[in-house]
Motif scaffolding. Structure first.
Motif, mmCIF file in Angstrom:
data_model
loop_
_atom_site.group_PDB
_atom_site.id
_atom_site.type_symbol
_atom_site.label_atom_id
_atom_site.label_comp_id
_atom_site.label_asym_id
_atom_site.label_seq_id
_atom_site.Cartn_x
_atom_site.Cartn_y
_atom_site.Cartn_z
ATOM 1 N N ARG A 33 3.288 -50.492 -24.462
ATOM 2 C CA ARG A 33 2.174 -50.681 -25.398
ATOM 3 C C ARG A 33 2.525 -51.791 -26.382
ATOM 4 O O ARG A 33 3.681 -51.940 -26.797
ATOM 5 C CB ARG A 33 1.905 -49.399 -26.181
ATOM 6 C CG ARG A 33 1.415 -48.232 -25.353
ATOM 7 C CD ARG A 33 -0.058 -48.315 -25.063
ATOM 8 N NE ARG A 33 -0.543 -47.072 -24.479
ATOM 9 C CZ ARG A 33 -1.770 -46.907 -24.007
ATOM 10 N NH1 ARG A 33 -2.641 -47.921 -24.051
ATOM 11 N NH2 ARG A 33 -2.151 -45.751 -23.487
ATOM 12 N N TRP A 112 -1.536 -52.138 -22.680
ATOM 13 C CA TRP A 112 -0.293 -52.127 -21.926
ATOM 14 C C TRP A 112 0.068 -53.559 -21.563
ATOM 15 O O TRP A 112 -0.761 -54.299 -21.043
ATOM 16 C CB TRP A 112 -0.437 -51.291 -20.652
ATOM 17 C CG TRP A 112 -0.461 -49.817 -20.897
ATOM 18 C CD1 TRP A 112 -1.551 -49.006 -20.909
ATOM 19 C CD2 TRP A 112 0.664 -48.982 -21.168
ATOM 20 N NE1 TRP A 112 -1.192 -47.718 -21.179
ATOM 21 C CE2 TRP A 112 0.162 -47.666 -21.345
ATOM 22 C CE3 TRP A 112 2.040 -49.214 -21.295
ATOM 23 C CZ2 TRP A 112 1.004 -46.584 -21.634
ATOM 24 C CZ3 TRP A 112 2.877 -48.132 -21.578
ATOM 25 C CH2 TRP A 112 2.362 -46.840 -21.737
ATOM 26 N N ASN A 155 -6.328 -50.415 -19.005
ATOM 27 C CA ASN A 155 -5.314 -49.828 -19.861
ATOM 28 C C ASN A 155 -5.305 -48.305 -19.800
ATOM 29 O O ASN A 155 -4.687 -47.652 -20.633
ATOM 30 C CB ASN A 155 -5.518 -50.311 -21.299
ATOM 31 C CG ASN A 155 -5.181 -51.780 -21.450
ATOM 32 O OD1 ASN A 155 -4.023 -52.143 -21.597
ATOM 33 N ND2 ASN A 155 -6.198 -52.632 -21.380
ATOM 34 N N GLY A 156 -5.993 -47.778 -18.783
ATOM 35 C CA GLY A 156 -6.020 -46.348 -18.533
ATOM 36 C C GLY A 156 -5.516 -46.042 -17.137
ATOM 37 O O GLY A 156 -4.327 -46.129 -16.855
ATOM 38 N N ALA A 157 -6.448 -45.726 -16.222
ATOM 39 C CA ALA A 157 -6.071 -45.301 -14.876
ATOM 40 C C ALA A 157 -5.303 -46.370 -14.108
ATOM 41 O O ALA A 157 -4.343 -46.062 -13.397
ATOM 42 C CB ALA A 157 -7.339 -44.908 -14.104
ATOM 43 N N ALA A 159 -3.363 -48.954 -15.241
ATOM 44 C CA ALA A 159 -1.997 -49.095 -15.742
ATOM 45 C C ALA A 159 -1.147 -47.891 -15.380
ATOM 46 O O ALA A 159 0.040 -48.028 -15.044
ATOM 47 C CB ALA A 159 -2.007 -49.307 -17.254
ATOM 48 N N ALA A 160 -1.744 -46.700 -15.414
ATOM 49 C CA ALA A 160 -0.996 -45.490 -15.069
ATOM 50 C C ALA A 160 -0.521 -45.530 -13.616
ATOM 51 O O ALA A 160 0.595 -45.097 -13.307
ATOM 52 C CB ALA A 160 -1.862 -44.259 -15.306
ATOM 53 N N GLY A 161 -1.364 -46.060 -12.716
ATOM 54 C CA GLY A 161 -0.968 -46.167 -11.324
ATOM 55 C C GLY A 161 0.123 -47.194 -11.096
ATOM 56 O O GLY A 161 1.005 -47.011 -10.253
ATOM 57 N N ALA A 163 2.373 -48.142 -13.394
ATOM 58 C CA ALA A 163 3.537 -47.899 -14.244
ATOM 59 C C ALA A 163 4.816 -47.550 -13.492
ATOM 60 O O ALA A 163 5.891 -48.064 -13.838
ATOM 61 C CB ALA A 163 3.217 -46.817 -15.276
ATOM 62 N N VAL A 210 -1.897 -47.170 -6.983
ATOM 63 C CA VAL A 210 -3.204 -47.162 -7.630
ATOM 64 C C VAL A 210 -4.224 -46.499 -6.720
ATOM 65 O O VAL A 210 -4.010 -46.360 -5.510
ATOM 66 C CB VAL A 210 -3.655 -48.598 -7.992
ATOM 67 C CG1 VAL A 210 -2.704 -49.218 -8.998
ATOM 68 C CG2 VAL A 210 -3.740 -49.471 -6.749
#
Length: 401
Positions: A33, A112, A155-157, A159-161, A163, A210
């Motif tokens: 972040r 992110w 910056n949600g789903a 980025a989470a995938g 990461a 993702v």
């Protein structure tokens, strides 16, 4: 050319700075972040190029208002634009804070960011936002609501995938990707298709996974590698900072009004000039007078020695933009760059731009840039070359102690 591939007539200070640059090993170090990078100043956003002397360009104002909405600082885009105009939301140069950002994109504390670290400990860690694709990216400077929706998804789903791949990314060596990409026909700025495919493949191998929407986005984003490589370029250039008397360019970019650069021997001093629009190919019927002046931190790629100075290795970029160059890219690279990079050997790529060499030879540095609608409505309206005037480099030399 002397031993080690460095030009034999290079002054000692520039040689020392270039040796440090050549020793950098940029690797992916994770996604972080923005707020983790520093004690983030209140209601502050980071933009490309030097500081604004007054009001920002319209596309940057739009992107800043979108980011303010994303952060929850304002309730509407209009409220964001008013707050920016009033100075209630602050704008600062990204390169002053270890970041680079493309075109009109801004960086906010909740985004992110890709983190690029020097495995050898010489270059500063550099950060860049995830590439926003081609349609509603923040870098295009539009007021459309789809921009905010994309910013939230990225910056949600998304980025989470990604990461997990970034978390183990220290094994992803970006010079290796660039070397392969150049051999495949990229210039690592205007053309990054091969680099994007290789980066995505390595992220997947490192654990990124993702969903279907993310896969579709990546498949339609041939420029995904660009922002990553911008951070790698920033990391490499930063290694030269602080070498007394060195005229190597270590920061460079435009904000849509002014264009500026900093030198290794005076790393805090921006030297600026008024920017004009790049010259290139525009959408059919688009008026040249409605084009935004040069904008973006992606100029760090060209100052490193790739992009427009590497155009002769990219058939697609040559076909698209060579007619707008003032001199052949190979000849310019030979004249302006300090030496061969041992890790970019497949195409014998030269790197290291010295303001002294530019000033002595009187040659403009070409930078390949996207061209934006100055009104911030249509987004990207073309692509072209902006020639950084030699006089800017001559003036920058006066900042050296």
């Amino acid at each position: 050319m002397s031993a080690g591939g460095i030009t034999s007539d290079m002054p000692a200070a520039d040689r020392s700075a270039l040796e440090r640059l050549l020793a950098v090993e940029p690797v992916l170090a994770g996604l972080r972040r923005g707020s983790e990078l520093m004690d983030w100043p209140a209601r502050t956003l980071l933009h490309a190029g030097p500081a604004f002397r007054g009001a920002p360009s319209r596309p940057v104002a739009h992107s800043a208002a979108q980011a303010a909405l994303f952060e929850g600082w304002v309730a509407t885009l209009e409220e964001g634009l008013v707050a920016i105009a009033a100075g209630d939301i602050h704008l600062r140069p990204a390169q002053d804070h270890g970041c680079v950002t493309p075109l009109a994109a801004v960086i906010s504390p909740s985004q992110w960011l890709q983190e690029v670290h020097d495995a050898n400990g010489l270059g500063r860690t550099c950060h860049a936002p995830l590439n926003g694709g081609v349609q509603h990216a923040l870098r295009l400077g539009m007021a459309a609501p789809e921009v905010l929706a994309l910013l939230r998804w990225q910056n949600g789903a998304f980025a989470a995938g990604l990461a997990p791949g970034y978390a183990s990314g220290k094994n992803i060596r970006l010079l290796e990707i660039a070397d392969l990409a150049l051999e495949a026909g990229d210039d690592c700025h205007g053309q990054t298709q091969a680099g994007s495919r290789e980066l995505v493949a390595r992220l997947r191998a490192a654990g990124a996974a993702v969903d279907g929407e993310g896969e579709s986005f990546l498949a339609a984003s041939p420029g995904f590698f660009l922002s990553t490589w911008m951070a790698a370029a920033g990391c490499m250039l930063s290694a030269a900072e602080g070498v007394a008397g060195s005229a190597l360019v270590t920061a460079i970019g435009g904000n849509g009004i002014d264009f500026g650069l900093r030198l290794a021997g005076a790393p805090q001093a921006w030297t600026t000039t008024t920017a004009t629009p790049p010259i290139g190919r525009l959408q059919a019927g688009w008026p040249a007078e409605a084009c935004l002046p040069a904008i973006g931190d992606s100029a760090v790629v060209d100052a490193l020695g790739l992009g427009a100075l590497c155009m002769h290795h990219s058939p697609a970029q040559t076909a698209n933009l060579a007619e707008f160059m003032r001199a052949p890219s190979a000849a310019l690279g030979e004249a302006l760059l300090g030496g061969l990079h041992p890790r970019l050997a497949r195409r014998a790529v030269r790197v290291g731009l010295s303001a002294r060499r530019v000033a002595e030879r009187g040659l403009a540095l070409p930078v390949a840039l996207g061209i934006l609608d100055s009104n911030g409505i249509a987004g990207r309206v073309g692509g072209g070359i902006w020639h950084v005037p030699p006089e800017l480099f001559k003036t920058a030399l006066t900042t050296l102690p």
